[in-house]
Design a protein around this motif. Structure first.
Motif, mmCIF file in Angstrom:
data_model
loop_
_atom_site.group_PDB
_atom_site.id
_atom_site.type_symbol
_atom_site.label_atom_id
_atom_site.label_comp_id
_atom_site.label_asym_id
_atom_site.label_seq_id
_atom_site.Cartn_x
_atom_site.Cartn_y
_atom_site.Cartn_z
ATOM 1 N N HIS A 183 0.518 -1.024 -0.114
ATOM 2 C CA HIS A 183 0.228 0.054 -0.187
ATOM 3 C C HIS A 183 1.356 1.515 -0.015
ATOM 4 O O HIS A 183 1.635 1.317 0.150
ATOM 5 C CB HIS A 183 -0.928 0.094 1.174
ATOM 6 N N GLU A 184 0.391 2.534 -0.489
ATOM 7 C CA GLU A 184 1.360 3.992 -0.196
ATOM 8 C C GLU A 184 1.023 4.343 0.723
ATOM 9 O O GLU A 184 1.988 5.050 0.660
ATOM 10 C CB GLU A 184 0.611 4.634 -2.080
ATOM 11 N N ASN A 185 -0.036 4.578 1.405
ATOM 12 C CA ASN A 185 -1.463 5.206 2.487
ATOM 13 C C ASN A 185 -0.617 5.043 3.292
ATOM 14 O O ASN A 185 -0.694 3.206 3.872
ATOM 15 C CB ASN A 185 -2.289 5.639 2.243
ATOM 16 N N MET A 186 -0.005 4.867 4.761
ATOM 17 C CA MET A 186 0.515 4.495 5.622
ATOM 18 C C MET A 186 -0.575 5.760 6.546
ATOM 19 O O MET A 186 0.110 6.593 6.759
ATOM 20 C CB MET A 186 1.116 4.204 6.062
ATOM 21 N N PHE A 187 -0.884 5.295 8.083
ATOM 22 C CA PHE A 187 -1.616 6.570 8.964
ATOM 23 C C PHE A 187 -0.961 5.783 10.048
ATOM 24 O O PHE A 187 -0.983 4.448 10.255
ATOM 25 C CB PHE A 187 -2.712 5.811 8.391
ATOM 26 N N TYR A 198 -0.276 11.284 11.776
ATOM 27 C CA TYR A 198 0.276 11.408 11.423
ATOM 28 C C TYR A 198 0.058 10.702 9.283
ATOM 29 O O TYR A 198 -0.697 9.181 10.616
ATOM 30 C CB TYR A 198 1.943 11.635 11.496
ATOM 31 N N PHE A 199 0.209 10.614 8.069
ATOM 32 C CA PHE A 199 0.238 9.400 7.616
ATOM 33 C C PHE A 199 0.706 9.864 6.434
ATOM 34 O O PHE A 199 2.035 10.697 6.640
ATOM 35 C CB PHE A 199 -1.545 9.734 7.036
ATOM 36 N N SER A 200 1.515 9.272 5.342
ATOM 37 C CA SER A 200 2.375 9.357 4.608
ATOM 38 C C SER A 200 1.554 7.992 3.552
ATOM 39 O O SER A 200 1.216 7.056 3.364
ATOM 40 C CB SER A 200 3.879 8.450 5.428
ATOM 41 N N TYR A 201 1.979 8.868 1.810
ATOM 42 C CA TYR A 201 1.745 8.654 1.060
ATOM 43 C C TYR A 201 2.608 7.977 0.084
ATOM 44 O O TYR A 201 2.266 7.763 -1.501
ATOM 45 C CB TYR A 201 0.836 9.663 -0.170
ATOM 46 N N ASP A 202 3.828 7.696 0.497
ATOM 47 C CA ASP A 202 4.711 7.426 -0.339
ATOM 48 C C ASP A 202 5.599 7.707 0.783
ATOM 49 O O ASP A 202 5.755 7.810 1.542
ATOM 50 C CB ASP A 202 5.079 8.114 -1.357
ATOM 51 N N VAL A 203 7.240 6.245 0.076
ATOM 52 C CA VAL A 203 8.125 6.598 0.959
ATOM 53 C C VAL A 203 8.410 8.159 1.483
ATOM 54 O O VAL A 203 9.068 8.822 0.576
ATOM 55 C CB VAL A 203 9.065 5.489 0.278
ATOM 56 N N ARG A 244 9.304 7.032 7.506
ATOM 57 C CA ARG A 244 8.751 6.142 6.323
ATOM 58 C C ARG A 244 10.565 6.093 5.636
ATOM 59 O O ARG A 244 9.922 6.845 4.335
ATOM 60 C CB ARG A 244 7.991 6.318 5.700
ATOM 61 N N GLU A 245 10.677 5.461 5.449
ATOM 62 C CA GLU A 245 12.306 4.569 4.670
ATOM 63 C C GLU A 245 11.607 3.660 3.866
ATOM 64 O O GLU A 245 13.038 3.641 3.035
ATOM 65 C CB GLU A 245 13.376 4.375 5.703
ATOM 66 N N LYS A 246 10.989 2.962 4.014
ATOM 67 C CA LYS A 246 10.974 2.254 3.078
ATOM 68 C C LYS A 246 8.798 1.318 3.403
ATOM 69 O O LYS A 246 8.811 2.070 3.752
ATOM 70 C CB LYS A 246 10.996 0.180 3.385
ATOM 71 N N LYS A 247 8.934 1.514 1.910
ATOM 72 C CA LYS A 247 7.014 0.934 1.631
ATOM 73 C C LYS A 247 6.582 0.481 2.375
ATOM 74 O O LYS A 247 5.149 1.228 2.860
ATOM 75 C CB LYS A 247 6.778 0.765 0.352
#
Lengths: 111, 113
Positions: A29-33, A47-52, A68-71
């Motif tokens: 998945h691209e997105n993490m929360f 926080y959230f992240s939509y890419d590495v 977020r260093e890895k997907k």
């Protein structure tokens, strides 16, 4: 079968300690929360992240940072834990417009 | 600013009857809605979703209704079972944009035998 795992189910830390919460997903998945859940307040986005290497502040980012260093991996960091950060922390991941999947949660107690 | 609201913190229903959980939203850009179920000490699990092009979606005992003009959605569980006792969260997102879900405060459903 989709899977989101969190490094700890229960954690007890002292005020001022640096705390790392790790989350891993195996769905590409691209997105993490990262959320926290508190009684009567629902799920609040930290926080959230939509890419590495990309990150965005959620609704309550104060006192937290992320990495977020890895997907597949998204870490939540409490630089100096405080008692008001005692909570249930939930990680989730999602592909663009599909269902969001949650990990089992980490119950953190800060003394 | 609570964009997604679940005004009932708790609901108690007799086993076998219908459970109706309600959710209101304020942001007219929301066009995708989900319901999650959460047991204590576990992460939320996805139950059912609906996009704004529909007004009803059914999956077994679970049906979600969407009333766009009223900015209201509801989850119906028929018949209610003891294992349905949990906290239910509704969530909303805009398909275009940041992809993040906005959650309501949750409703604790208790099914009485």
């Amino acid at each position: 079968d989709v899977k989101v795992t969190q490094s700890s189910r229960y954690l007890v830390k002292r005020t001022g300690e640096k705390v790392f919460l790790e989350c891993v997903q195996d769905m590409d998945h691209e997105n993490m929360f990262w959320y926290r859940q508190d009684p009567g307040l629902g799920l609040r986005l930290i926080y959230f992240s939509y890419d590495v290497k990309m990150k965005e502040k959620g609704d309550i980012p104060e006192g937290y940072s992320v990495s977020r260093e890895k997907k597949e991996r998204f870490s939540l960091i409490l630089e100096s834990a405080s008692t008001n950060q005692t909570s249930m922390y939930l990680c989730a991941s999602r592909r663009a417009v599909e269902t969001q999947y949650f990990g089992p949660g980490t119950r953190l107690l800060v003394l | 600013d609570q964009q997604v609201k679940q005004n009932s913190p708790s609901l108690s229903v007799q086993e076998g009857r219908i459970s109706i959980l309600n959710c209101d939203y304020t942001n007219s850009m929301f066009d995708y809605f989900l319901w999650y179920k959460k047991y204590p000490a576990e992460g939320p699990t996805f139950l059912i979703s609906i996009s704004s092009i529909k007004d009803k979606n059914e999956d077994g005992r679970f049906t979600v209704f969407l009333n766009k003009s009223a900015k209201h959605l509801s989850l119906h569980i028929v018949p209610s079972q003891p294992g349905d006792s949990a906290v239910y969260f509704c969530a909303a997102s805009a398909l275009m944009g940041a992809q993040k879900l906005v959650f309501g405060q949750g409703t604790r459903l208790t099914i009485n035998p």
